[in-house]
Design an enzyme around this catalytic site. Structure first.
Site, PDB file in Angstrom:
ATOM      1  N   ASN A  82       0.795  -1.224   0.000  1.00  0.00           N
ATOM      2  CA  ASN A  82       0.000   0.000   0.000  1.00  0.00           C
ATOM      3  C   ASN A  82       0.835   1.286   0.000  1.00  0.00           C
ATOM      4  O   ASN A  82       0.403   2.300  -0.543  1.00  0.00           O
ATOM      5  CB  ASN A  82      -0.998   0.002   1.169  1.00  0.00           C
ATOM      6  N   GLU A 133       4.131  -4.197  12.555  1.00  0.00           N
ATOM      7  CA  GLU A 133       3.036  -3.222  12.524  1.00  0.00           C
ATOM      8  C   GLU A 133       1.909  -3.893  11.773  1.00  0.00           C
ATOM      9  O   GLU A 133       2.015  -4.142  10.574  1.00  0.00           O
ATOM     10  CB  GLU A 133       3.498  -1.932  11.836  1.00  0.00           C
ATOM     11  N   CYS A 181      -3.378   1.765   6.710  1.00  0.00           N
ATOM     12  CA  CYS A 181      -3.582   1.206   8.052  1.00  0.00           C
ATOM     13  C   CYS A 181      -4.145   2.223   9.027  1.00  0.00           C
ATOM     14  O   CYS A 181      -4.681   1.849  10.079  1.00  0.00           O
ATOM     15  CB  CYS A 181      -2.295   0.606   8.588  1.00  0.00           C
TER      16      CYS A 181
END
Length: 312
Positions: free
Chosen positions: A134, A229, A263
């Site tokens: 992303n 993460e 995110c």
């Protein structure tokens, strides 16, 4: 491996597909380089990263176009990501010269009176870095930049959907470094991921991606340094006295930037009942202004998803 555009499926590039043999060569090369990198002084590490930042900055237009081609970001979003990269690498260059330890007074116990202790930071060795699709530029340099600044060697495994951006960056960064310091392997995660993170020569692992894959990586990595993460369920809170126009605009922006593939995008909205209906109307109006289409068209404001499976 043919890399295709998320917008129309056109082939935008090809990369060598790594398997176990290529992975072994990459880890062995990084391990050999790591032994030498421990002795490289901070000023040389800093200078190398500064040169890498300049090389990336000189080709930032190409970087932005590469992001759009393989990831599908709109031209504006790709440009915004690309322009951040030289600054991030320069920050890593600056931090390379600031890494130090601590001096500790030891007189908390009688035996320590008149004594000082000190600590200093040492490179971990070989760092395995696994990045998602992303933010194919930012998340690559967020991982390899600090690791290199601290004197480590890195083996990078980018997402198979976006390896061209990673190759672009690694070519320019590696050119400023000692041979072997930065390795890249583009291969299927299920095949080479566990072998990479579980290898005894890898001392630390950094991963950004899904919770399920993060758990699998933690199991495969075993007892080594691990930084994961794994996304979020980011909430946006709207109270009764909120500025609804501003709230609606922020929800539409953060929820749909990069087609929502972020995110920290707005993933749920908690709103006071008294303003719920009015907020929904304003959000719908803002979302209706988005213009999906070819990400290379300047008029497009809503990018495609990375692939059709993400729409399910």
């Amino acid at each position: 491996l043919e890399v295709t555009s998320p917008y129309d499926g056109a082939v935008v590039g090809e990369v060598p597909l790594a398997g176990p043999r290529e992975l072994e060569a990459a880890i062995a090369g990084a391990a050999a380089a790591a032994a030498d990198l421990r002795r490289v002084p901070a000023n040389e590490r800093s200078g190398a990263l500064a040169r890498a930042a300049a090389a990336i900055e000189a080709d930032v237009d190409v970087l932005a176009a590469t992001i759009t081609a393989e990831q599908g970001k709109t031209r504006a979003e790709a440009r915004a990501e690309a322009e951040r990269i030289p600054g991030i690498v320069r920050l890593c260059a600056e931090e390379a010269s600031r890494l130090g330890g601590e001096v500790l007074p030891m007189d908390a116990a009688p035996v320590g009176v008149g004594r000082l202790g000190y600590t200093r930071r040492e490179p971990a060795g070989v760092v395995a870095a696994i990045t998602p699709f992303n933010y194919p530029a930012i998340l690559v340099v967020h991982k390899i930049g600090p690791a290199l600044a601290a004197g480590n060697a890195v083996v990078l495994k980018p997402a198979l959907a976006t390896p061209l951006t990673a190759l672009f960056l690694c070519e320019r960064i590696a050119a400023a470094l000692a041979a072997g310091a930065l390795q890249l392997v583009a291969g299927p995660g299920g095949e080479i991921g566990p072998a990479l993170v579980g290898d005894a020569r890898v001392c630390a692992v950094t991963f950004t991606g899904s919770h399920a894959v993060g758990q699998a990586i933690a199991r495969a990595a075993g007892a080594k340094r691990l930084a994961c993460e794994l996304g979020s369920n980011a909430a946006f809170v709207v109270l009764a006295d909120s500025d609804l126009d501003r709230a609606a605009s922020a929800i539409a922006f953060s929820g749909y930037t990069n087609a929502g593939q972020n995110c920290v995008s707005t993933q749920r909205v908690i709103v006071d009942r008294s303003v719920r209906d009015e907020l929904v109307e304003r959000v719908l109006a803002d979302v209706d202004e988005l213009r999906p289409g070819d990400p290379d068209d300047p008029a497009t404001t809503l990018a495609p998803l990375i692939d059709e499976r993400e729409g399910d």
